[in-house]
Design a protein around this motif. Structure first.
Motif, short mmCIF file in Angstrom:
data_model
loop_
_atom_site.label_atom_id
_atom_site.label_comp_id
_atom_site.label_asym_id
_atom_site.label_seq_id
_atom_site.Cartn_x
_atom_site.Cartn_y
_atom_site.Cartn_z
N GLY A 27 0.77 -1.24 0.00
CA GLY A 27 0.00 0.00 0.00
C GLY A 27 0.80 1.28 0.00
O GLY A 27 0.31 2.32 0.44
N VAL A 28 2.06 1.25 -0.51
CA VAL A 28 2.89 2.46 -0.49
C VAL A 28 3.35 2.87 -1.89
O VAL A 28 4.00 3.90 -2.05
N PHE A 29 2.99 2.07 -2.92
CA PHE A 29 3.52 2.28 -4.27
C PHE A 29 2.45 2.83 -5.21
O PHE A 29 1.35 2.30 -5.30
N THR A 30 2.78 3.94 -5.90
CA THR A 30 1.87 4.56 -6.87
C THR A 30 2.41 4.31 -8.28
O THR A 30 3.57 4.60 -8.55
N LYS A 31 1.56 3.79 -9.16
CA LYS A 31 1.98 3.47 -10.52
C LYS A 31 1.73 4.66 -11.46
O LYS A 31 0.83 5.47 -11.24
N TYR A 32 2.54 4.72 -12.52
CA TYR A 32 2.31 5.70 -13.58
C TYR A 32 1.26 5.17 -14.56
O TYR A 32 1.24 3.98 -14.87
N ILE A 44 6.27 -2.03 -12.43
CA ILE A 44 7.42 -1.52 -11.67
C ILE A 44 7.69 -0.04 -11.93
O ILE A 44 8.61 0.54 -11.36
N VAL A 45 6.88 0.57 -12.80
CA VAL A 45 7.07 1.99 -13.11
C VAL A 45 6.19 2.81 -12.17
O VAL A 45 4.97 2.81 -12.27
N GLY A 46 6.82 3.48 -11.24
CA GLY A 46 6.06 4.25 -10.25
C GLY A 46 6.95 4.79 -9.16
O GLY A 46 8.19 4.82 -9.29
N LYS A 47 6.32 5.20 -8.05
CA LYS A 47 7.04 5.89 -6.98
C LYS A 47 6.58 5.37 -5.63
O LYS A 47 5.38 5.24 -5.37
N CYS A 48 7.54 5.07 -4.75
CA CYS A 48 7.22 4.67 -3.37
C CYS A 48 7.08 5.93 -2.52
O CYS A 48 7.89 6.85 -2.62
N ASN A 49 6.04 5.97 -1.68
CA ASN A 49 5.84 7.17 -0.85
C ASN A 49 6.68 7.16 0.42
O ASN A 49 6.62 8.10 1.20
N CYS A 55 12.85 5.48 -1.15
CA CYS A 55 13.27 6.42 -2.20
C CYS A 55 13.12 5.87 -3.62
O CYS A 55 13.62 6.47 -4.57
N TYR A 56 12.43 4.75 -3.81
CA TYR A 56 12.28 4.18 -5.15
C TYR A 56 11.40 5.07 -6.02
O TYR A 56 10.30 5.43 -5.63
N HIS A 57 11.90 5.44 -7.20
CA HIS A 57 11.13 6.23 -8.15
C HIS A 57 11.61 5.88 -9.55
O HIS A 57 12.67 6.35 -10.00
N TYR A 58 10.87 5.03 -10.24
CA TYR A 58 11.21 4.59 -11.59
C TYR A 58 10.31 5.34 -12.56
O TYR A 58 9.12 5.06 -12.66
N LYS A 59 10.88 6.33 -13.26
CA LYS A 59 10.09 7.23 -14.09
C LYS A 59 9.84 6.62 -15.49
O LYS A 59 10.62 5.79 -15.96
N PRO A 60 8.76 7.06 -16.15
CA PRO A 60 8.44 6.54 -17.48
C PRO A 60 9.58 6.67 -18.48
O PRO A 60 9.88 5.74 -19.22
N LYS A 61 10.24 7.84 -18.51
CA LYS A 61 11.32 8.04 -19.48
C LYS A 61 12.44 7.04 -19.26
O LYS A 61 13.02 6.49 -20.22
#
Length: 308
Positions: A27-32, A44-49, A55-61
């Motif tokens: 419940g801490v991960f937001t997807k793009y 796996i493309v998204g950001k951990c709050n 600090c995980y943040h895998y951006k679309p680009k």
């Protein structure tokens, strides 16, 4: 206003928050999502709050680059029916008598016991009265940090359990934290948080304000550094422009935890332009390597100085 082809999925309840692929927390991960197709790019493309601990943040680009996919950011026009925006729900409040009953309780309160161990019972009771610190029956010895806004409305109370000897929060076998309105089972409650200690702003309109993350730190720092009105935002992300409107015209100093210095420093330009914000480098300058790894906060540092 800028439009983006790929954006983090808006929050619509916990069904829109997932396992983080990095820290594996629920419940801490937001997807793009792709705003054209309204589909997820990849699991796996998204950001951990958990900005500090993960600090995980895998951006679309980055995802497209890693997979040799053309990065298309074009926004194609869509014909959509105009929908009248829903009115913002009114802020809910807790009856002030509920708070008063909690602050008058004679049941054990381990956080107040800890404050008494730092100084004495008289000072502990003074702080409890000043900051509207109550007692909850949810857990034996639990503390309620009531949020009372600048207009004396009780927004809710954060319930937490502390170790009376160390002053550390009890997180095992689970994290002992809840909200008063949930414990009271108040239906259709719309919580809109304010700063913890916000009611104190009315005492002196010229006194500078200090903001920390945790309620515990604000309470303790108010004794060591009484030249400030000490407020707590409650979490690293709760320092924001909406809550900062009550600080218009004030001089404000931010005291971030060690691991959050850069995050809070970067936030200053986004906060109210009608208040003067500075950030303290006290911990950043004084902490040793071990203290940096531990993520020392101001209360830890002040208590260490006292014990020395």
């Amino acid at each position: 206003m800028c439009n983006y082809r790929y954006t983090l999925e808006p929050y619509k309840g916990m069904k829109t928050r997932y396992h983080c692929p990095n820290c594996n927390k629920k419940g801490v991960f937001t997807k793009y999502i792709d705003t054209q197709t309204m589909e997820y790019l990849n699991d796996i493309v998204g950001k951990c709050n958990r900005l500090v601990k993960c600090c995980y943040h895998y951006k679309p680009k980055q995802y497209f680059d890693d997979n040799n996919i053309s990065f298309d950011t074009t926004i194609y026009p869509k014909v959509t029916p105009r929908v009248k925006p829903k009115p913002k729900p009114k802020t809910s409040f807790v009856d002030v008598d509920v708070m008063r009953k909690s602050t008058a309780s004679k049941n054990p309160n381990y956080f107040i016991d800890y404050l008494a161990s730092l100084w004495d019972l008289e000072i502990a009771i003074f702080l409890a009265d000043k900051y509207n610190i109550g007692t909850s029956k949810l857990w034996q010895g639990a503390t309620v940090f009531w949020q009372v806004d600048i207009n004396s409305n009780v927004r809710s109370g954060k319930i937490m359990l502390y170790n009376a000897s160390t002053g550390k929060r009890i997180k095992e076998p689970y994290n002992h934290i809840n909200w008063a309105h949930k414990a009271l089972k108040l239906d259709n409650f719309n919580l809109e948080q304010c700063y913890f200690g916000e009611h104190l702003l009315n005492e002196d309109t010229s006194k500078p304000v200090a903001i920390v993350e945790s309620e515990k730190t604000a309470v303790i720092a108010s004794i060591f550094l009484p030249e400030f009105i000490w407020l707590a935002c409650g979490s690293v992300n709760n320092l924001n422009k909406a809550k900062t409107k009550v600080l218009n015209g004030r001089n404000v100093v931010l005291f971030p935890d060690l691991k959050c210095y850069n995050l809070w420093n970067d936030k200053i330009p986004t906060l109210s332009t009608l208040a003067s914000f500075k950030i303290s480098t006290l911990l950043k300058d004084k902490a040793n390597e071990l203290e940096r790894e531990q993520g020392l906060d101001l209360a830890d540092y002040l208590v260490k100085i006292q014990t020395r």
